[in-house]
Write a protein that holds these residues in place. Structure first.
Motif, PDB file in Angstrom:
ATOM      1  N   LEU A 263       1.096  -1.246   0.020  1.00  0.00           N
ATOM      2  CA  LEU A 263      -0.059   0.112  -0.033  1.00  0.00           C
ATOM      3  C   LEU A 263       0.917   1.065   0.112  1.00  0.00           C
ATOM      4  O   LEU A 263       1.123   2.162  -0.936  1.00  0.00           O
ATOM      5  CB  LEU A 263      -1.408   0.116   1.372  1.00  0.00           C
ATOM      6  CG  LEU A 263      -1.582   0.881   1.415  1.00  0.00           C
ATOM      7  CD1 LEU A 263      -2.732   1.411  -0.362  1.00  0.00           C
ATOM      8  CD2 LEU A 263      -2.957   0.809   2.401  1.00  0.00           C
ATOM      9  N   THR A 264       1.715   1.298   0.736  1.00  0.00           N
ATOM     10  CA  THR A 264       2.825   2.294   0.886  1.00  0.00           C
ATOM     11  C   THR A 264       3.785   2.605  -0.564  1.00  0.00           C
ATOM     12  O   THR A 264       3.439   3.775  -0.669  1.00  0.00           O
ATOM     13  CB  THR A 264       3.680   2.029   1.877  1.00  0.00           C
ATOM     14  OG1 THR A 264       3.416   2.212   2.960  1.00  0.00           O
ATOM     15  CG2 THR A 264       4.547   3.137   1.548  1.00  0.00           C
ATOM     16  N   HIS A 265       4.113   1.500  -1.433  1.00  0.00           N
ATOM     17  CA  HIS A 265       4.518   1.259  -2.840  1.00  0.00           C
ATOM     18  C   HIS A 265       3.517   2.431  -4.032  1.00  0.00           C
ATOM     19  O   HIS A 265       3.870   3.349  -4.479  1.00  0.00           O
ATOM     20  CB  HIS A 265       4.692   0.085  -2.474  1.00  0.00           C
ATOM     21  CG  HIS A 265       5.622   0.303  -4.288  1.00  0.00           C
ATOM     22  ND1 HIS A 265       6.269   0.779  -4.991  1.00  0.00           N
ATOM     23  CD2 HIS A 265       5.083  -0.207  -5.593  1.00  0.00           C
ATOM     24  CE1 HIS A 265       6.913   0.819  -5.990  1.00  0.00           C
ATOM     25  NE2 HIS A 265       5.726   0.163  -6.562  1.00  0.00           N
ATOM     26  N   GLU A 266       2.600   1.835  -3.605  1.00  0.00           N
ATOM     27  CA  GLU A 266       1.442   2.073  -4.387  1.00  0.00           C
ATOM     28  C   GLU A 266       0.696   3.701  -4.072  1.00  0.00           C
ATOM     29  O   GLU A 266       0.136   4.488  -5.301  1.00  0.00           O
ATOM     30  CB  GLU A 266       0.067   1.095  -4.529  1.00  0.00           C
ATOM     31  CG  GLU A 266       0.407  -0.205  -5.126  1.00  0.00           C
ATOM     32  CD  GLU A 266       0.918   0.021  -6.312  1.00  0.00           C
ATOM     33  OE1 GLU A 266       0.515   0.915  -7.405  1.00  0.00           O
ATOM     34  OE2 GLU A 266       1.839  -1.053  -6.541  1.00  0.00           O
ATOM     35  N   ILE A 271       0.559  10.511  -3.700  1.00  0.00           N
ATOM     36  CA  ILE A 271       0.211  11.317  -2.830  1.00  0.00           C
ATOM     37  C   ILE A 271       1.740  12.482  -3.577  1.00  0.00           C
ATOM     38  O   ILE A 271       1.912  13.800  -3.152  1.00  0.00           O
ATOM     39  CB  ILE A 271       1.561  10.681  -0.840  1.00  0.00           C
ATOM     40  CG1 ILE A 271       0.317  10.241  -0.456  1.00  0.00           C
ATOM     41  CG2 ILE A 271       1.336  11.770  -0.215  1.00  0.00           C
ATOM     42  CD1 ILE A 271       0.856   8.627   0.601  1.00  0.00           C
ATOM     43  N   ALA A 272       2.661  11.920  -4.839  1.00  0.00           N
ATOM     44  CA  ALA A 272       3.287  13.157  -4.645  1.00  0.00           C
ATOM     45  C   ALA A 272       2.615  13.929  -5.248  1.00  0.00           C
ATOM     46  O   ALA A 272       2.830  14.928  -5.456  1.00  0.00           O
ATOM     47  CB  ALA A 272       4.686  12.512  -5.407  1.00  0.00           C
ATOM     48  N   ALA A 273       1.853  13.554  -6.196  1.00  0.00           N
ATOM     49  CA  ALA A 273       1.320  14.432  -6.653  1.00  0.00           C
ATOM     50  C   ALA A 273       0.119  15.485  -6.740  1.00  0.00           C
ATOM     51  O   ALA A 273       0.123  16.835  -6.249  1.00  0.00           O
ATOM     52  CB  ALA A 273      -0.062  13.542  -7.897  1.00  0.00           C
ATOM     53  N   ILE A 274      -0.303  15.020  -5.320  1.00  0.00           N
ATOM     54  CA  ILE A 274      -1.023  15.767  -4.197  1.00  0.00           C
ATOM     55  C   ILE A 274      -0.184  16.930  -3.589  1.00  0.00           C
ATOM     56  O   ILE A 274      -0.314  17.871  -3.672  1.00  0.00           O
ATOM     57  CB  ILE A 274      -2.004  15.296  -3.034  1.00  0.00           C
ATOM     58  CG1 ILE A 274      -2.442  14.560  -3.476  1.00  0.00           C
ATOM     59  CG2 ILE A 274      -1.972  16.120  -2.278  1.00  0.00           C
ATOM     60  CD1 ILE A 274      -3.804  12.784  -3.356  1.00  0.00           C
ATOM     61  N   PHE A 293      -5.878  22.463 -10.798  1.00  0.00           N
ATOM     62  CA  PHE A 293      -5.092  21.549  -9.555  1.00  0.00           C
ATOM     63  C   PHE A 293      -6.252  21.172  -8.464  1.00  0.00           C
ATOM     64  O   PHE A 293      -5.210  19.783  -8.117  1.00  0.00           O
ATOM     65  CB  PHE A 293      -4.106  22.809  -8.782  1.00  0.00           C
ATOM     66  CG  PHE A 293      -2.494  22.926  -9.932  1.00  0.00           C
ATOM     67  CD1 PHE A 293      -1.802  21.656 -10.368  1.00  0.00           C
ATOM     68  CD2 PHE A 293      -2.578  24.605 -10.335  1.00  0.00           C
ATOM     69  CE1 PHE A 293      -1.359  22.272 -11.191  1.00  0.00           C
ATOM     70  CE2 PHE A 293      -1.443  23.964 -11.556  1.00  0.00           C
ATOM     71  CZ  PHE A 293      -0.758  23.108 -11.084  1.00  0.00           C
ATOM     72  N   VAL A 294      -6.836  21.497  -8.492  1.00  0.00           N
ATOM     73  CA  VAL A 294      -7.617  21.504  -7.431  1.00  0.00           C
ATOM     74  C   VAL A 294      -8.497  19.859  -7.672  1.00  0.00           C
ATOM     75  O   VAL A 294      -8.806  19.069  -7.059  1.00  0.00           O
ATOM     76  CB  VAL A 294      -8.813  22.155  -6.798  1.00  0.00           C
ATOM     77  CG1 VAL A 294     -10.488  21.818  -5.952  1.00  0.00           C
ATOM     78  CG2 VAL A 294      -8.463  24.068  -6.319  1.00  0.00           C
ATOM     79  N   GLY A 295      -9.150  20.337  -9.066  1.00  0.00           N
ATOM     80  CA  GLY A 295      -9.705  18.545  -9.530  1.00  0.00           C
ATOM     81  C   GLY A 295      -8.153  17.890  -9.797  1.00  0.00           C
ATOM     82  O   GLY A 295      -8.773  16.711  -9.372  1.00  0.00           O
ATOM     83  N   ASN A 296      -7.493  17.698  -9.353  1.00  0.00           N
ATOM     84  CA  ASN A 296      -6.156  17.227 -10.081  1.00  0.00           C
ATOM     85  C   ASN A 296      -6.002  16.287  -8.121  1.00  0.00           C
ATOM     86  O   ASN A 296      -5.442  15.169  -8.494  1.00  0.00           O
ATOM     87  CB  ASN A 296      -4.678  17.507  -9.882  1.00  0.00           C
ATOM     88  CG  ASN A 296      -4.677  17.575 -11.414  1.00  0.00           C
ATOM     89  OD1 ASN A 296      -6.231  17.222 -12.804  1.00  0.00           O
ATOM     90  ND2 ASN A 296      -3.912  18.667 -11.739  1.00  0.00           N
ATOM     91  N   ILE A 297      -6.345  17.254  -7.550  1.00  0.00           N
ATOM     92  CA  ILE A 297      -5.305  16.852  -6.065  1.00  0.00           C
ATOM     93  C   ILE A 297      -7.487  15.363  -5.480  1.00  0.00           C
ATOM     94  O   ILE A 297      -6.816  14.942  -4.869  1.00  0.00           O
ATOM     95  CB  ILE A 297      -5.780  17.400  -5.326  1.00  0.00           C
ATOM     96  CG1 ILE A 297      -4.941  18.319  -5.497  1.00  0.00           C
ATOM     97  CG2 ILE A 297      -5.894  16.865  -3.737  1.00  0.00           C
ATOM     98  CD1 ILE A 297      -4.782  19.559  -4.746  1.00  0.00           C
TER      99      ILE A 297
END
Length: 472
Positions: A263-266, A271-274, A293-297
């Motif tokens: 789960l951490t790996h995936e 998380i990096a994108a957020i 950007f809000v939509g991406n989050i």
């Protein structure tokens, strides 16, 4: 030596020993049994003849014209009978009569008239009012030369006036004894053979259950999908349940570690994108761009939520040994979905996609298959030379195959057998950093759950990963 052979060999030894002991004991009773039966018939015959000759013997013990004539006819008569395939040509009986002093007065053989037989057991005991019989060998060295003698008292007015003895060679009953021996050996052999066949069948059925348990235990030890075998023997059934309980206990501990790391790996990518989007949101920007950007989050949060949910389902799937939710998956849509999410990585590395995908379909869990292909393509990108092509191909016939090939460094020979091990990872060619080593392990697990396989191999230009899946 296999367990089947050991059990069967032990049974064969026991059966053979028991058969030899039983047959020897049984056959040792045949000879005395037949002779006892013969003796019984001679008793009846002797008493019958003694009763018939009594009046004539009382009147003239030295001359028995009527009895002598009748006996000569019997002795000289030719039978030509066959009893149980044993030929009987004539009577081989010898009959002699003694007076009260044991002196032979009549003898069908004609050789011992006048001889004193008072000391022979058959005559001696009969004249004393007891049962008289004896068995005497004509040749002391030949067991078959023995002759059975059975006597009966000759009576007149309640007094014993002599004895009548019937003598029959034991060799005459030997053919019946031999015949009985042969039949017992043949039938005993058939019974032993039948028991061995039945025993072999039972042993095979018994050890088949044991072999099922061995296969099950091997799969458990090798972390392969293992379904508890159905066995009908109560002891083996308890053993199977015990192994299953032990497997569940051990796997329960491994699952926690395995899926926390997985789960951490995936979750690292979303998380990096957020994190990147949130950092950008701190800077001034147009409202339209801010909404994007809000939509991406929101999209990445939804992805993480779905991932956590599906990974929890995967734990349940592995315990059940199959896919919970199966649906028709388009191979082309599967590839397109993954590639669309990786175009920004291609731009960063200067890579190109070379796509040759067919329009086939397969049956499986679309989310898990997407995750599996996503990991393969991420690996291909990570180890590709800058400016090279990532080739994605597929074909569907009896199975669906999706191939991802990059142009880059080959996998060292020593690592080919370890690339699916949990936490095993090779350094990236650009940064020399290693990943968590869970990606390919995750892909393999998904392939196994779909009753498929994943193959990683070196090719001329780089490395090719092939995901093989059944279409149904």
């Amino acid at each position: 030596m296999s367990l089947t052979l050991r059990i069967f060999s032990a049974y064969v030894i026991i059966v053979l020993i028991a058969s030899v002991v039983f047959l020897n004991s049984f056959m040792s009773e045949i000879k005395p049994g037949i002779r006892q039966s013969t003796e019984h018939s001679l008793i009846d015959t002797a008493n019958l003849l003694a009763a018939l000759v009594g009046p004539e013997f009382y009147q003239s013990p030295n001359a028995l014209p009527h009895f002598s004539k009748a006996m000569n006819k019997v002795i000289n008569r030719q039978y030509g009978y066959r009893i149980y395939n044993v030929p009987i040509q004539s009577s081989n009986l010898r009959i002699y009569i003694t007076d009260a002093d044991g002196i032979v007065r009549f003898d069908t053989s004609g050789k011992d008239i006048g001889s004193d037989y008072s000391q022979w057991n058959d005559v001696y005991l009969t004249l004393r009012g007891e049962y008289g019989a004896r068995s005497t060998k004509s040749d002391p060295n030949d067991e078959l030369s023995s002759v059975m003698h059975v006597a009966a008292p000759v009576m007149h007015d309640g007094e014993i006036i002599g004895s009548l003895t019937i003598a029959k060679p034991n060799v005459l009953v030997q053919p019946f004894i031999d015949r009985a021996h042969r039949k017992i050996i043949i039938r005993g052999g058939l019974v032993v053979l039948a028991s061995l066949l039945i025993a072999f069948t039972i042993v095979v059925l018994l050890t088949r259950s044991v072999k099922k348990l061995v296969t099950y235990a091997d799969n458990v030890s090798q972390s392969k999908p293992a379904v508890l075998p159905k066995v009908y023997e109560s002891e083996l059934s308890k053993l199977a349940l015990s192994i299953e309980n032990m497997k569940s206990e051990l796997e329960g501990k491994d699952y926690v570690e395995n899926y926390v790391h997985t789960l951490t790996h995936e979750l690292k990518s979303p998380i990096a994108a957020i994190k990147g989007a949130s950092e950008l949101l701190t800077a001034p920007m147009p409202a339209e761009q801010r909404l994007k950007f809000v939509g991406n989050i929101e999209q990445e949060i939804t992805r993480m939520d779905t991932m956590v949910t599906r990974l929890l389902q995967l734990v349940a799937i592995e315990k059940q040994g199959g896919i919970v939710k199966s649906e028709t998956v388009s191979v082309q849509n599967l590839v397109d979905t993954v590639i669309q999410g990786k175009k920004h990585l291609l731009i960063e590395r200067g890579l190109n996609f070379n796509i040759d995908v067919c329009t086939g379909e397969l049956l499986g869990d679309q989310f898990l298959l997407t995750q599996a292909l996503d990991n393969l393509i991420l690996n291909a990108i990570a180890f590709a030379h800058e400016g090279s092509d990532i080739r994605v191909q597929s074909k569907v016939s009896n199975t669906a195959e999706i191939q991802v090939t990059n142009t880059g460094e080959l996998i060292p020979e020593y690592a080919l057998d370890r690339i699916f091990e949990r936490f095993y990872s090779l350094p990236r060619p650009d940064s020399r950093q290693k990943s968590t080593g869970l990606g390919l392990c995750f892909v393999k697990q998904i392939a196994v759950l779909h009753q498929g396989e994943v193959i990683i191999e070196n090719v001329t230009e780089g490395v090719r990963a092939t995901l093989k899946l059944p279409i149904s």
